[in-house]
Design a protein around this motif. Structure first.
Motif, PDB file in Angstrom:
ATOM      1  N   LEU A  37      69.806 -67.031  94.244  1.00  0.00           N
ATOM      2  CA  LEU A  37      69.434 -68.903  94.728  1.00  0.00           C
ATOM      3  C   LEU A  37      68.351 -69.308  93.982  1.00  0.00           C
ATOM      4  O   LEU A  37      68.408 -70.273  93.597  1.00  0.00           O
ATOM      5  CB  LEU A  37      69.882 -68.874  96.159  1.00  0.00           C
ATOM      6  N   ALA A  41      67.804 -72.214  91.126  1.00  0.00           N
ATOM      7  CA  ALA A  41      67.057 -74.047  91.465  1.00  0.00           C
ATOM      8  C   ALA A  41      66.191 -74.107  90.302  1.00  0.00           C
ATOM      9  O   ALA A  41      65.885 -75.232  90.642  1.00  0.00           O
ATOM     10  CB  ALA A  41      66.444 -73.754  93.184  1.00  0.00           C
ATOM     11  N   ASP A  44      68.098 -72.269  83.901  1.00  0.00           N
ATOM     12  CA  ASP A  44      69.621 -73.231  83.159  1.00  0.00           C
ATOM     13  C   ASP A  44      69.559 -72.106  82.649  1.00  0.00           C
ATOM     14  O   ASP A  44      69.280 -71.934  81.624  1.00  0.00           O
ATOM     15  CB  ASP A  44      68.481 -74.405  82.398  1.00  0.00           C
ATOM     16  N   THR A  65      77.747 -72.028  95.607  1.00  0.00           N
ATOM     17  CA  THR A  65      76.439 -72.955  95.398  1.00  0.00           C
ATOM     18  C   THR A  65      76.587 -73.175  93.945  1.00  0.00           C
ATOM     19  O   THR A  65      76.301 -74.257  93.556  1.00  0.00           O
ATOM     20  CB  THR A  65      75.089 -71.878  95.480  1.00  0.00           C
ATOM     21  N   VAL A  66      76.898 -72.170  93.188  1.00  0.00           N
ATOM     22  CA  VAL A  66      76.804 -72.663  91.694  1.00  0.00           C
ATOM     23  C   VAL A  66      77.520 -73.662  90.903  1.00  0.00           C
ATOM     24  O   VAL A  66      77.401 -74.919  89.981  1.00  0.00           O
ATOM     25  CB  VAL A  66      76.635 -71.375  90.852  1.00  0.00           C
ATOM     26  N   GLU A  68      79.362 -75.827  93.109  1.00  0.00           N
ATOM     27  CA  GLU A  68      78.638 -77.518  93.656  1.00  0.00           C
ATOM     28  C   GLU A  68      78.043 -78.122  93.355  1.00  0.00           C
ATOM     29  O   GLU A  68      78.007 -79.304  93.603  1.00  0.00           O
ATOM     30  CB  GLU A  68      79.184 -77.214  95.104  1.00  0.00           C
ATOM     31  N   ARG A  69      76.578 -77.436  92.633  1.00  0.00           N
ATOM     32  CA  ARG A  69      75.853 -77.935  91.386  1.00  0.00           C
ATOM     33  C   ARG A  69      76.354 -78.894  90.268  1.00  0.00           C
ATOM     34  O   ARG A  69      75.881 -79.881  89.686  1.00  0.00           O
ATOM     35  CB  ARG A  69      74.658 -76.733  91.490  1.00  0.00           C
ATOM     36  N   ASP A  70      77.746 -77.929  90.438  1.00  0.00           N
ATOM     37  CA  ASP A  70      78.586 -78.782  88.730  1.00  0.00           C
ATOM     38  C   ASP A  70      77.192 -78.884  87.630  1.00  0.00           C
ATOM     39  O   ASP A  70      77.483 -79.193  86.864  1.00  0.00           O
ATOM     40  CB  ASP A  70      78.856 -80.156  89.063  1.00  0.00           C
ATOM     41  N   VAL A  71      76.914 -77.532  87.433  1.00  0.00           N
ATOM     42  CA  VAL A  71      76.103 -77.193  86.604  1.00  0.00           C
ATOM     43  C   VAL A  71      76.760 -76.449  85.373  1.00  0.00           C
ATOM     44  O   VAL A  71      78.343 -76.190  84.965  1.00  0.00           O
ATOM     45  CB  VAL A  71      75.071 -76.186  86.272  1.00  0.00           C
TER      46      VAL A  71
END
Length: 216
Positions: A37, A41, A44, A65-66, A68-71
Motif C-alpha cells: 500500500l 500510494a 504509478d 484499495t487499488v 477503489e482508487r480507480d487507477v
C-alpha cells in the motif's frame, strides 16, 4: 512498463522480479500488504502481481484499495487457493486476472504482458520509425535492417520514446516508466542511457528538447 510484485515468499518474489526485469520492465517488490500500500500510494504501476494471502494487510484489502482508487493499474492475483469459489471471489474483488500456484513463469509473463496492454492505449506489436523497427514482444530492435544489441534499460527507454510518436517525454517520466523505485532522481541516469542509445542507433534520432525532455 512498471510492475509491482507483492509476495511474502521472498525467494519467489525476487525470482519474479529478476525475470520481469530481464524483459525490460521496471519492477518494485513488496513482501507484505502494508509495504504494498505504501508503494502504491506513491508510484504509478501498469500491473500489480498480488499474492492473496499476505501478512499484515491481506491481499484482498490491497486489491480493494487499488480498485477503489480507480487507477489504471491492472491486477493479477497469485494464490495457492485455486478452487472455483476462490477464483470467483478473487475476480469479484476487482482483479483482472487470477493465476494459481504453482505456475509456469512463461504463463505469468504472458498474462502480465496481456494486462499491460489493457492498462494503456493499444499499441501495435511492432513499432517503426525512419528505418527503426522495435519488436516489443520479441525484444528485437533493428535499424535499417541491422540488429542492435540493447540493454534492458536501453530497450525500455527506446520503447517509451517510440510509443510517444514524436511527443516530448520528460526525464521524470522516463524514470517513472523505465526505472524501478531505487533510481535516484538526482542522478544523470537518463542522460547517460539516452547518450548510449544515440551511439547505437547511428544517425541521430533522439532529440533533446531543452528544459522539457526527449523525443524521436
Amino acid at each position: 512498463m512498471r510492475v509491482l510484485v507483492v509476495e511474502d515468499e521472498r525467494a519467489l518474489a525476487d525470482m519474479l522480479a529478476k525475470g520481469l526485469r530481464r524483459e525490460a520492465m521496471a519492477v518494485d517488490v513488496a513482501y507484505d500488504g502494508d509495504e504494498a500500500l505504501e508503494k502504491l500510494a506513491v508510484n504509478d504501476y501498469d500491473v500489480l502481481v498480488l499474492d492473496r494471502d499476505l501478512p499484515g494487510v491481506h491481499g484482498d484489502a490491497v486489491c480493494r484499495t487499488v480498485v477503489e482508487r480507480d487507477v489504471r493499474t491492472r491486477i493479477l492475483i497469485l494464490t495457492a487457493a485455486t478452487n472455483l469459489r476462490d477464483r470467483v471471489d478473487g475476480l469479484h474483488l476487482g482483479a483482472d486476472d487470477y493465476l494459481g500456484k504453482p505456475f509456469e513463469y512463461e504463463e505469468l509473463l504472458a498474462r502480465v504482458h496481456a494486462l499491460a496492454r489493457r492498462a494503456e492505449p493499444r499499441r501495435p506489436p511492432v513499432l517503426e520509425h525512419r528505418g527503426l523497427v522495435v519488436d516489443v514482444a520479441r525484444r528485437v530492435v533493428t535499424r535499417d535492417g541491422r540488429r542492435l544489441s540493447l540493454t534492458s534499460q536501453e530497450f525500455a527507454v527506446l520503447t517509451v520514446l517510440v510509443e510517444a510518436r514524436g511527443a516530448v517525454v520528460s526525464a521524470e517520466e522516463l524514470l517513472e516508466r523505465a526505472w524501478d523505485e531505487h533510481a535516484d532522481p538526482f542522478t544523470n541516469a537518463v542522460r547517460v542511457c539516452v547518450s548510449k542509445l544515440r551511439a547505437k542507433l547511428g544517425e541521430p534520432l533522439i532529440e533533446t528538447v531543452p528544459r522539457a525532455g526527449y523525443r524521436i
